[in-house]
Design an enzyme around this catalytic site. Structure first.
Site, PDB file in Angstrom:
ATOM      1  CD  GLN A  98      37.515  48.648  47.759  1.00 48.49           C
ATOM      2  OE1 GLN A  98      36.776  48.701  46.771  1.00 48.49           O
ATOM      3  NE2 GLN A  98      38.824  48.443  47.668  1.00 48.49           N
ATOM      4  CE1 TYR A 179      36.570  54.274  40.192  1.00 45.72           C
ATOM      5  CE2 TYR A 179      37.684  52.615  41.511  1.00 45.72           C
ATOM      6  CZ  TYR A 179      36.976  52.971  40.381  1.00 45.72           C
ATOM      7  OH  TYR A 179      36.679  52.040  39.422  1.00 45.72           O
ATOM      8  NE  ARG A 226      42.711  47.542  45.667  1.00 49.11           N
ATOM      9  CZ  ARG A 226      43.351  46.424  45.307  1.00 49.11           C
ATOM     10  NH1 ARG A 226      43.781  45.588  46.244  1.00 49.11           N
ATOM     11  NH2 ARG A 226      43.561  46.146  44.034  1.00 49.11           N
ATOM     12  N   GLY A 310      42.734  38.588  42.740  1.00 48.84           N
ATOM     13  CA  GLY A 310      41.470  38.984  42.161  1.00 48.84           C
ATOM     14  C   GLY A 310      40.915  37.959  41.195  1.00 48.84           C
TER      15      GLY A 310
END
Length: 356
Positions: A98, A179, A226, A310
């Site tokens: 990623q 982000y 994502r 996760g």
């Protein structure tokens, strides 16, 4: 009937099942961003899942925000990740790295050269960041110029190429969790008046340019993204136009032939259904906090092709084996999520051979 154990083709890959390890920051890399000595074991332990997505990995010095996160843009980074990809492949799974540029979610104490974070606009996230001296307020970032935006797109392109050189099966663009890519989506973080700000097409432009550059460089079949529609991490507010922005974005991404979209789903079922309708390839759905009893429900209902997990995978390396046997999952030790060594990283127990 399709379920989590049904093999699937995603991009250029044939995956043995439809379980995906979600990306999780662990902050165990060397200070220069090279994956730590235990990283290969950590990922290989979880190779029972069909696809592993790595922790967020910066594509450049400017992309770093946290301490001890890995990079994928230098020769040392490539060598470190090659050990990880080799271990995962030998253990029978596939790995996408990623690419995470944190944008304004950064602190100079944590960055090479103590550089200030960069963002669509000079708007601080009203949040704090962990540093080696403790928690500190995140300072106001510096707004990217249009030339710097173009260079940032090229940084993503370069990092994607380096990831493939390191043996990765592909890369996932981090367009979620507050982000840089998502910062362009949010009107309270993106005050620009040029072609990267204002209407939804402009605010989606940076994400599309990054995806296009990476697809050109390594192939759309090796590229995923994502997204987290409606997420407010990093103090973002995507506003009332957010569903329309994501519908537009998904339509534009669909033209690029990407391998998958990976949605961190926060409850807008109508939007998830629209993404499913607008997207012609693999859709991965992650529902934070989903209980073990709900594993496979989105696939069974046709809402997703794969599901990602996760904390359950972090704490239970043999997650697929325990699903099959009905064994209990390990509890996650939150105190060891970030930083440190083997404790809470590679020492979680697995079932004995007989139990498995």
């Amino acid at each position: 009937m399709t379920d989590i154990w049904t093999p699937i083709e995603v991009g250029h890959l044939a995956l043995k099942n439809r379980l995906v390890m979600a990306p999780m920051t662990r902050s165990r890399a060397a200070p220069d961003g090279t994956p730590g000595p235990l990283a290969a074991a950590y990922y290989a332990q979880r190779a029972g899942l069909g696809l592993l997505v790595s922790e967020g990995t910066q594509p450049s010095d400017a992309g770093q925000g946290y301490i001890f996160t890995p990079g994928i843009y230098t020769d040392r980074h490539v060598a470190g990740w090659r050990a990880v990809t080799s271990a995962v492949h030998e253990a029978g799974s596939r790995l996408f790295i990623q690419l995470m540029h944190v944008g304004r979610v950064s602190h100079p104490d944590n960055t090479p050269g103590h550089a200030l974070g960069v963002a669509p606009s000079a708007v601080a996230p009203n949040d704090q960041m962990f540093t080696l001296e403790g928690m500190k307020p995140i300072p106001e970032p510096r707004a990217l110029t249009t030339d710097e935006i173009a260079r940032t797109v090229e940084d993503f392109r370069h990092a994607a190429r380096r990831a493939i050189e390191a043996g990765a099966d592909g890369v996932e663009i981090h367009g979620a969790n507050g982000y840089l890519v998502q910062q362009f989506f949010a009107p309270n973080a993106n005050l620009r008046t040029d072609r990267y700000g204002g209407g939804i097409e402009n605010r989606a432009r940076f994400a599309v340019e990054v995806a296009r550059a990476i697809a050109e460089e390594i192939g759309g079949e090796r590229t995923g993204i994502r997204l987290s529609p409606g997420a407010t991490l990093g103090s973002l507010d995507e506003g009332p136009e957010a569903p329309d922005l994501y519908r537009h974005l998904v339509g534009e991404l669909d033209k690029l032939g990407l391998a998958y979209i990976h949605v961190m789903h926060l409850g807008n079922e109508a939007l998830l259904a629209d993404i499913r309708r607008l997207w012609s390839r693999a859709l991965i759905v992650n529902r934070p906090g989903r209980a073990v009893q709900g594993v496979g429900s989105d696939i069974a209902a046709g809402r997703a092709d794969l599901e990602s997990y996760g904390q359950l995978v972090l704490s239970t390396p043999d997650f697929p084996a325990r699903l099959k046997s009905g064994a209990a999952m390990n509890p996650a030790d939150k105190a060891t999520f970030y930083g440190g060594g083997a404790e809470g990283y590679t020492d979680y127990p697995v079932l004995s051979g007989e139990a498995a």
